[in-house]
Design a protein around this motif. Structure first.
Motif, PDB file in Angstrom:
ATOM      1  N   PHE A  98      10.978 -51.630 -31.207  1.00  0.00           N
ATOM      2  CA  PHE A  98       9.187 -52.823 -30.090  1.00  0.00           C
ATOM      3  C   PHE A  98       9.372 -51.745 -28.578  1.00  0.00           C
ATOM      4  O   PHE A  98      10.801 -52.410 -28.338  1.00  0.00           O
ATOM      5  CB  PHE A  98       8.634 -53.648 -30.031  1.00  0.00           C
ATOM      6  N   ILE A  99       8.332 -51.185 -28.201  1.00  0.00           N
ATOM      7  CA  ILE A  99       9.258 -50.440 -26.529  1.00  0.00           C
ATOM      8  C   ILE A  99       7.513 -50.836 -25.955  1.00  0.00           C
ATOM      9  O   ILE A  99       6.370 -51.441 -26.547  1.00  0.00           O
ATOM     10  CB  ILE A  99       9.145 -48.788 -26.744  1.00  0.00           C
ATOM     11  N   ALA A 100       7.936 -51.096 -24.420  1.00  0.00           N
ATOM     12  CA  ALA A 100       7.196 -51.001 -23.669  1.00  0.00           C
ATOM     13  C   ALA A 100       7.000 -50.710 -22.519  1.00  0.00           C
ATOM     14  O   ALA A 100       8.760 -51.053 -22.126  1.00  0.00           O
ATOM     15  CB  ALA A 100       6.819 -53.321 -23.713  1.00  0.00           C
ATOM     16  N   SER A 101       6.341 -50.520 -21.747  1.00  0.00           N
ATOM     17  CA  SER A 101       6.810 -49.856 -20.344  1.00  0.00           C
ATOM     18  C   SER A 101       5.876 -50.326 -19.038  1.00  0.00           C
ATOM     19  O   SER A 101       4.866 -50.142 -19.693  1.00  0.00           O
ATOM     20  CB  SER A 101       6.855 -48.152 -20.978  1.00  0.00           C
ATOM     21  N   TYR A 102       6.030 -50.170 -18.222  1.00  0.00           N
ATOM     22  CA  TYR A 102       5.083 -50.075 -16.975  1.00  0.00           C
ATOM     23  C   TYR A 102       6.275 -48.969 -16.421  1.00  0.00           C
ATOM     24  O   TYR A 102       6.586 -48.953 -15.824  1.00  0.00           O
ATOM     25  CB  TYR A 102       5.280 -51.107 -16.530  1.00  0.00           C
ATOM     26  N   ARG A 103       4.646 -48.200 -15.949  1.00  0.00           N
ATOM     27  CA  ARG A 103       4.896 -46.741 -15.282  1.00  0.00           C
ATOM     28  C   ARG A 103       3.572 -46.613 -13.816  1.00  0.00           C
ATOM     29  O   ARG A 103       2.696 -46.698 -13.555  1.00  0.00           O
ATOM     30  CB  ARG A 103       5.248 -45.031 -15.451  1.00  0.00           C
ATOM     31  N   ASP A 142       4.500 -37.253  -8.553  1.00  0.00           N
ATOM     32  CA  ASP A 142       4.833 -36.636  -9.026  1.00  0.00           C
ATOM     33  C   ASP A 142       5.434 -35.485  -9.586  1.00  0.00           C
ATOM     34  O   ASP A 142       5.832 -35.441 -10.288  1.00  0.00           O
ATOM     35  CB  ASP A 142       5.296 -38.265 -10.256  1.00  0.00           C
ATOM     36  N   GLY A 143       3.872 -35.020  -9.220  1.00  0.00           N
ATOM     37  CA  GLY A 143       3.678 -33.316  -9.877  1.00  0.00           C
ATOM     38  C   GLY A 143       2.680 -32.499  -9.443  1.00  0.00           C
ATOM     39  O   GLY A 143       2.189 -33.431  -9.136  1.00  0.00           O
ATOM     40  N   GLU A 144       2.768 -31.122  -9.422  1.00  0.00           N
ATOM     41  CA  GLU A 144       1.707 -30.903  -8.885  1.00  0.00           C
ATOM     42  C   GLU A 144       0.751 -30.836  -9.228  1.00  0.00           C
ATOM     43  O   GLU A 144      -0.596 -30.848  -8.194  1.00  0.00           O
ATOM     44  CB  GLU A 144       2.577 -29.152  -8.521  1.00  0.00           C
ATOM     45  N   SER A 145       0.294 -30.983 -11.258  1.00  0.00           N
ATOM     46  CA  SER A 145      -0.707 -31.505 -11.021  1.00  0.00           C
ATOM     47  C   SER A 145      -1.611 -32.822 -10.714  1.00  0.00           C
ATOM     48  O   SER A 145      -2.222 -33.050 -10.253  1.00  0.00           O
ATOM     49  CB  SER A 145      -0.943 -31.656 -12.569  1.00  0.00           C
ATOM     50  N   ASN A 146      -0.454 -33.595  -9.817  1.00  0.00           N
ATOM     51  CA  ASN A 146      -1.584 -34.955  -9.453  1.00  0.00           C
ATOM     52  C   ASN A 146      -0.952 -34.983  -7.827  1.00  0.00           C
ATOM     53  O   ASN A 146      -0.395 -36.334  -7.415  1.00  0.00           O
ATOM     54  CB  ASN A 146      -0.862 -36.138 -10.366  1.00  0.00           C
ATOM     55  N   TYR A 147      -1.285 -34.092  -7.501  1.00  0.00           N
ATOM     56  CA  TYR A 147      -0.828 -34.398  -6.067  1.00  0.00           C
ATOM     57  C   TYR A 147      -1.725 -35.289  -4.790  1.00  0.00           C
ATOM     58  O   TYR A 147      -3.111 -35.181  -5.127  1.00  0.00           O
ATOM     59  CB  TYR A 147      -1.570 -32.576  -5.260  1.00  0.00           C
ATOM     60  N   ARG A 148      -1.102 -35.898  -4.418  1.00  0.00           N
ATOM     61  CA  ARG A 148      -1.695 -37.508  -3.630  1.00  0.00           C
ATOM     62  C   ARG A 148      -2.292 -38.009  -4.926  1.00  0.00           C
ATOM     63  O   ARG A 148      -3.600 -38.607  -4.193  1.00  0.00           O
ATOM     64  CB  ARG A 148      -2.699 -36.613  -2.653  1.00  0.00           C
ATOM     65  N   GLN A 149      -1.659 -38.107  -6.115  1.00  0.00           N
ATOM     66  CA  GLN A 149      -2.880 -38.894  -7.129  1.00  0.00           C
ATOM     67  C   GLN A 149      -1.779 -40.128  -7.266  1.00  0.00           C
ATOM     68  O   GLN A 149      -0.799 -40.549  -7.485  1.00  0.00           O
ATOM     69  CB  GLN A 149      -2.902 -38.366  -8.402  1.00  0.00           C
ATOM     70  N   ARG A 150      -2.183 -41.766  -7.561  1.00  0.00           N
ATOM     71  CA  ARG A 150      -1.487 -42.243  -7.458  1.00  0.00           C
ATOM     72  C   ARG A 150      -1.989 -42.830  -9.224  1.00  0.00           C
ATOM     73  O   ARG A 150      -2.887 -42.843  -9.452  1.00  0.00           O
ATOM     74  CB  ARG A 150      -1.661 -43.580  -6.567  1.00  0.00           C
ATOM     75  N   TYR A 151      -0.504 -43.461 -10.275  1.00  0.00           N
ATOM     76  CA  TYR A 151      -1.118 -43.945 -11.361  1.00  0.00           C
ATOM     77  C   TYR A 151      -0.177 -45.470 -11.640  1.00  0.00           C
ATOM     78  O   TYR A 151       0.706 -44.934 -11.319  1.00  0.00           O
ATOM     79  CB  TYR A 151      -1.100 -43.122 -12.364  1.00  0.00           C
ATOM     80  N   ASP A 152      -1.135 -45.927 -12.442  1.00  0.00           N
ATOM     81  CA  ASP A 152      -0.616 -47.348 -12.853  1.00  0.00           C
ATOM     82  C   ASP A 152       0.146 -46.972 -13.685  1.00  0.00           C
ATOM     83  O   ASP A 152      -1.606 -47.596 -14.924  1.00  0.00           O
ATOM     84  CB  ASP A 152      -0.937 -49.055 -11.853  1.00  0.00           C
TER      85      ASP A 152
END
Length: 444
Positions: free
Chosen positions: A282-287, A292-302
Motif C-alpha cells: 500500500f502506498i500513499a504520497s503527497y507532493r 520543478d521543470g520548464e513545463s511548469n514554470y511559475r506553476q504550483r502543484y499540490d
C-alpha cells in the motif's frame, strides 16, 4: 645440590609475610562476580549477543510502514530558445513530498523477520553457553593456583627430606659405613626436587596470571579458599550416563543454539523462494511543487496519491534459482552440524562421566593409602628406636606419604572438575550449581 637464588628467597619470604597478615578471602563466588564484570572474553560475548538480538528488530522494521519526507530547493538559470528568439530565466524551485509505503504481501520480508527472531533466540542460548563456560574457566584457573601451590609445598618438603638424607649419607660415607653411590643418588634426587619446585613456581605464576585476567584484579594465594578435604557432593552424585544425556538434549545451550541455526537456514530457503512470488504494498504520497521543470514554470502543484503497488518477478537471470539451491545446501549443512554437535556432547558426557567415577574410586584408594602410610610412618619410627630400622626408612616413608597426598589432591580437583563439566554439557550450570560448587571450598 641446587641452591635457591636471592630472588626466589625474597619471593617466598614475601609470601610468608603476606600469609601472617589478615587478608580478605577471595571465595569462588566473589571471583565469579568479578569475572562477570571484568573477563574480556565474556564481555565480548555480551556485545556479540546484543548485536545478534537486534536482528529481530531489524526484520520487524521491514514489515512496518516506511514513511519518508523529501525536500529539494534549488536555483535555476536557463535559456529558452524558440525560433529566432531566446529568453533568459532565473528562478527558484522546490519539491516537497511525503510518502508512505506499507508492505501487504512480501514473503521475503516475512522470512527475514522469522530469521531475525530465530537468530535472537540463538544468541540467547550462545550467551548462556558463554556464561557457563566462564564458570568452567574460572574454576580451572582458581583450582590451578591452589594445586600448583600445593605442589610447591610438596617440592619444599622433598627438598628437606632429601637434604637430611643427603647429609646422613655423607656422614655415613665419611665414617666408612656408606657408599658413594648412595650419596650421589640422593644428591640427584635432591636436584630433581629443586627442578620440580622451579617448574611448579612457573606454573603457579601462569595460573595466577590466568585467574587475574579472568577476574580483572590482582590475586594473592593467601586470599584463595582451599578445596575441602572431603567433597561429599561429588561422592553423592548418582545420575546415570543416560540421565545426563537426556538432560543435555533438553538443556545444553550449544545444542539448542544449533536447533535455532537450523531454523535460520530453513527461513533462508523461504526467503530465496520468495523471489518467485509477487509482492504487494500500500502506498500513499503527497507532493507540493513549484517550478520543478520548464513545463511548469511559475506553476504550483499540490498532488495527493493513494494506491496499491504490485510487483511480479518474471526473470532474474537464474540468480533466484541459484540462491535457492545455495540455501538448501546450507540447510543440510546446518542439520549435519547439529549431528556433529550432538555426537561431541555425547562423547564429552561419556568422558567426564567415566572420569568422575574413576576419580571417585581413586579418591577412596588414595585415602586408604594415606591412612596406611601414616600408620607405616609411626611403625617405622618405633622400629628405628628399637634398632630394627634405620632413619632413612622414616624419611622414605614420609616422602611416600607426600606423594600419596599429592595424588589424592590431584584426584580431588579432577573429580570436582569432571562433576562441573558434566553439568556444563548437560546445560545445568546455573546459580544452584555455583552454590553447590562454593560449598566444596573451606570457609575463611
Amino acid at each position: 645440590m641446587m641452591k635457591l637464588s636471592c630472588q626466589q628467597v625474597n619471593y617466598w619470604l614475601l609470601l610468608m609475610l603476606v600469609g601472617i597478615q589478615p587478608v580478605h578471602a577471595l571465595r569462588i563466588t566473589e571471583a565469579w562476580q568479578l569475572a562477570l564484570v571484568n573477563d574480556p572474553e565474556f564481555q565480548s560475548a555480551i556485545q556479540a549477543s546484543q548485536a545478534s538480538q537486534e536482528q529481530e528488530s531489524i526484520g520487524l522494521s521491514a514489515l512496518l510502514p516506511k514513511v519518508t519526507y523529501d525536500y529539494q530547493k534549488s536555483y535555476n538559470d536557463s535559456r529558452v530558445t524558440s525560433g529566432n528568439r531566446s529568453l533568459e530565466r532565473q528562478y527558484g524551485s522546490y519539491v516537497s513530498s511525503l510518502s508512505l509505503h506499507q508492505p501487504l504481501l512480501d514473503y521475503e520480508r516475512w522470512s527475514v523477520y522469522q530469521q531475525g527472531a530465530a537468530g535472537a533466540e540463538q544468541a540467547k542460548q550462545l550467551m548462556r553457553d558463554q556464561q557457563q563456560r566462564l564458570l568452567l574457566r574460572l574454576f580451572k584457573a582458581y583450582t590451578a593456583v591452589l594445586y600448583h601451590a600445593e605442589l610447591i609445598e610438596l617440592a619444599e618438603h622433598q627438598q628437606r627430606v632429601f637434604t637430611e638424607h643427603y647429609q646422613l649419607n655423607q656422614r655415613l660415607y665419611q665414617a666408612g659405613e656408606g657408599t658413594l653411590t648412595d650419596t650421589l643418588e640422593t644428591e640427584a634426587r635432591l636436584n630433581l626436587a629443586s627442578a620440580e619446585k622451579i617448574a611448579a613456581q612457573n606454573n603457579l605464576d601462569l595460573s595466577l596470571q590466568d585467574l587475574e585476567l579472568i577476574t580483572g584484579t590482582e590475586v594473592r594465594i593467601a586470599e584463595l579458599t582451599p578445596l575441602l578435604k572431603k567433597s561429599g557432593l561429588v561422592q553423592s552424585e548418582s545420575n546415570s550416563y543416560q540421565d545426563w544425556l537426556s538432560l543435555a538434549i533438553k538443556h545444553n545451550a550449544q545444542l539448542l543454539a544449533q536447533n535455532h541455526s537450523i531454523e535460520i537456514a530453513k527461513h533462508e530457503i523461504e526467503k530465496q523462494r520468495a523471489g518467485y512470488l509477487p509482492r504487494a504494498a500500500f502506498i500513499a504520497s503527497y507532493r507540493n511543487t513549484y517550478s520543478d521543470g520548464e513545463s511548469n514554470y511559475r506553476q504550483r502543484y499540490d498532488t495527493g496519491a493513494v494506491g496499491i503497488q504490485i510487483s511480479v518477478p518474471i526473470f532474474s537471470g537464474g540468480g533466484t534459482s541459484a540462491a535457492l539451491r545455495r540455501a538448501q545446501a546450507q540447510y543440510q549443512q546446518a542439520i549435519n552440524g547439529k549431528d556433529l554437535q550432538y555426537n561431541e556432547i555425547r562423547k564429552q558426557l561419556r568422558k567426564h562421566y567415566n572420569l568422575l567415577n574413576s576419580y571417585r574410586a581413586k579418591i577412596s584408594a588414595y585415602q586408604l593409602a594415606e591412612q596406611t602410610q601414616k600408620t607405616l610412618i609411626v611403625a617405622t619410627k618405633s622400629s628405628v628406636q628399637g634398632g630394627e630400622r634405620i632413619k632413612p626408612d622414616v624419611l622414605n616413608a614420609e616422602l611416600q606419604l607426600r606423594t600419596v597426598q599429592r595424588d589424592l589432591s590431584e584426584a580431588r580437583y579432577s573429580a570436582v572438575s569432571a562433576w562441573l563439566e558434566l553439568h556444563y554439557y548437560a546445560g545445568l550450570v546455573d546459580g544452584k550449581v555455583l552454590q553447590q560448587l562454593a560449598s566444596l571450598f573451606e570457609r575463611r
